[in-house]
Scaffold this motif. Structure first.
Motif, PDB file in Angstrom:
ATOM      1  N   SER A 200      -2.126   0.989   7.025  1.00 43.88           N
ATOM      2  CA  SER A 200      -1.746   1.002   5.612  1.00 43.88           C
ATOM      3  C   SER A 200      -2.942   0.700   4.720  1.00 43.88           C
ATOM      4  O   SER A 200      -3.126   1.331   3.671  1.00 43.88           O
ATOM      5  CB  SER A 200      -0.638  -0.024   5.359  1.00 43.88           C
TER       6      SER A 200
ATOM      7  N   HIS B 296       0.811  -1.213   0.000  1.00 43.73           N
ATOM      8  CA  HIS B 296       0.000   0.000   0.000  1.00 43.73           C
ATOM      9  C   HIS B 296       0.853   1.276   0.000  1.00 43.73           C
ATOM     10  O   HIS B 296       0.297   2.378   0.001  1.00 43.73           O
ATOM     11  CB  HIS B 296      -0.927   0.012   1.217  1.00 43.73           C
ATOM     12  N   TRP B 297       2.185   1.117  -0.016  1.00 40.32           N
ATOM     13  CA  TRP B 297       3.063   2.285   0.023  1.00 40.32           C
ATOM     14  C   TRP B 297       3.977   2.391  -1.179  1.00 40.32           C
ATOM     15  O   TRP B 297       4.626   3.433  -1.365  1.00 40.32           O
ATOM     16  CB  TRP B 297       3.903   2.259   1.302  1.00 40.32           C
TER      17      TRP B 297
ATOM     18  N   GLY C 252      -2.987   3.999   3.104  1.00 34.44           N
ATOM     19  CA  GLY C 252      -1.855   3.875   2.179  1.00 34.44           C
ATOM     20  C   GLY C 252      -2.162   4.477   0.823  1.00 34.44           C
ATOM     21  O   GLY C 252      -3.281   4.337   0.310  1.00 34.44           O
TER      22      GLY C 252
END
Length: 303
Positions: free
Chosen positions: A282, A233-234, A286
């Motif tokens: 996240s 998610h990053w 995210g």
């Protein structure tokens, strides 16, 4: 007066920071646990990222259960000796990892089914052995970890495992990435995917063994997989996912050890809960497929 007030506020903020870090400054066993968990945070999450990319996220959990009989048998023979526990767990983990593949090829069945059967038997056998030869304290320590268990020998194992893992990943990065995204092309150019896969599985077993002193056999997989799952998610690139996973794991290690100390709970669950909180954050916020960013983009497009 203004400068004096600002200096006073700065001292108070510094005091609060010192109070937060007091356990690490005061207790040597927590410092050893912190160093060990940070070493694991550098080595284990990158392996978790490759497992996620290869859709093998549950494999680490299977292997974490698979090492338990070897750890339990070594405990019955040599007690809480780190070299003995590591050797026993390594043998058991490799038997499960290699045995599942061999069984699936020999019988024509699915490899995940062989993994499931072996890890269930291994888990039951390991718990039975520890319960028979030890007690509730020993069983709790092996399953869920203890910061007190991170002695110099365990710390050396964690540091050595992290060093070896990073060295192997630096050498095997391209073949592993190729195996994740286009294994067919790798076979066509003679990339020896089976050998890389076996080496990768051996690294997994070794990292789970290194982690169990602080986190326990059942919790060790959490520090490997939760940061790796959260990292998607990053970042979109493999390298970015690895950096994000390492950062999340390191943060969860510090937060989990502090939670373990202040809430008087086992180290493993505390670290994994911290990593789980990072994963939930996240998923929620995210920038890559997070729930809130996706909701905001939909409103922007429909507005």
């Amino acid at each position: 007066m203004g400068r004096g007030g600002g200096a006073l506020r700065a001292r108070r903020r510094a005091g609060r920071r010192l109070i937060l870090l007091d356990p690490f400054l005061e207790f040597g066993f927590l410092r050893r646990a912190l160093i060990g968990c940070l070493a694991l945070s550098v080595a284990a999450p990158p392996l978790g990222v490759f497992l996620v990319l290869r859709r093998m996220s549950l494999t680490a959990d299977v292997l974490a259960h698979g090492i338990l009989p070897g750890v339990a048998l070594a405990f019955l023979i040599a007690g809480l000796s780190v070299p003995a526990l590591a050797a026993g767990g390594l043998v058991a983990g490799l038997v499960v990892a290699v045995g599942a593949g061999a069984l699936s090829r020999a019988t024509g069945g699915r490899e995940d089914a062989s993994f499931a059967a072996l890890y269930l038997v291994a888990l039951a056998l390991g718990v039975a052995l520890v319960s028979w030869g030890g007690g509730a304290v020993e069983l709790n320590r092996i399953l869920f970890g203890s910061a007190l268990g991170v002695d110099d020998a365990a710390l050396l194992l964690m540091a050595g495992t992290a060093t070896l893992t990073l060295a192997v990943l630096a050498f095997a990065w391209r073949p592993l990435v190729l195996e994740c995204f286009d294994p067919g092309y790798g076979r066509s150019v003679g990339a020896h995917g089976a050998l890389w896969h076996l080496g990768f599985m051996a690294l997994l077993v070794l990292n789970l063994l290194a982690a169990f002193q602080a986190l326990g056999t059942l919790m060790a997989v959490g520090l490997m997989m939760l940061p790796a799952i959260a990292a998607r998610h990053w970042a979109r690139q493999v390298g970015g996912m690895v950096y994000a996973a390492v950062a999340i794991a390191a943060t969860a290690s510090v937060a989990g050890l502090l939670l373990s100390y202040h809430a008087d709970m086992p180290t493993g669950p505390a670290v994994v809960l911290s990593a789980g909180l990072a994963w939930a954050g996240s998923v929620l916020a995210g920038p890559v497929d997070g729930l809130l960013p996706r909701l905001l983009r939909r409103r922007h497009l429909t507005g």
